[in-house]
Design an enzyme around this catalytic site. Sequence first.
Site, short mmCIF file in Angstrom:
data_model
loop_
_atom_site.label_atom_id
_atom_site.label_comp_id
_atom_site.label_asym_id
_atom_site.label_seq_id
_atom_site.Cartn_x
_atom_site.Cartn_y
_atom_site.Cartn_z
N GLY A 1 4.29 0.16 7.52
CA GLY A 1 3.72 -0.31 6.74
C GLY A 1 3.05 0.65 5.76
O GLY A 1 3.05 1.28 5.17
N SER A 2 1.36 0.06 5.09
CA SER A 2 0.82 0.65 4.26
C SER A 2 0.49 1.78 5.16
O SER A 2 0.44 2.66 5.82
CB SER A 2 -0.15 -0.19 4.00
OG SER A 2 -1.02 -0.26 4.64
N SER A 3 -0.40 2.21 3.41
CA SER A 3 -1.23 4.25 4.15
C SER A 3 -2.44 3.42 4.94
O SER A 3 -3.51 4.43 5.61
CB SER A 3 -2.12 4.89 3.04
OG SER A 3 -2.58 3.85 2.12
N GLY A 4 -2.96 1.97 5.12
CA GLY A 4 -4.36 1.77 5.74
C GLY A 4 -4.00 1.95 7.31
O GLY A 4 -4.92 2.35 8.52
#
Length: 146
Positions: free
Chosen positions: A63-66
């Site tokens: 997924g993302s850097s979140g």
Amino acid sequence: MTKELIGRGLVPGVVEGEALVSHETISGWGGIDPARGVIIERRHELFDVSFSGKILVFPGAKGSSGWSGFFQSTRLMGTAPLAMVFTAMTTKAVLGAVVTRVPTVSEFGDVDPVDEIATGDIVRVDGDRGVVAIVRRAADQAAVPR
């Protein structure tokens, strides 16, 4: 007899506890509920299973850097895993471990902790030395705690 897996310590500290093993990567951004410490990805093998207070063993992050923000929230809410052990060291996974502030070990060379450790095993994670020791095997390797 204790089996030791030698890796690279990423976040210092030493803890011992029950392992929760995922054979699938985990999405921190929308894949976990930080308030409950639960995996909420509908198609994930550990859907609706709590990692809170467990030693989370998994291949890595997706997924993302979140990802790191969601795992940091678990620390702030008191629902974080006790430690993290992951196979693939990525910036997402490392940043998530650092902001969560739990002992973390990765980079085991030819050994994959996901294959060596089973859910319910009691393991000791030594982030200072980069050692994960399987202290006691689970009585029922098929059981997944909820």
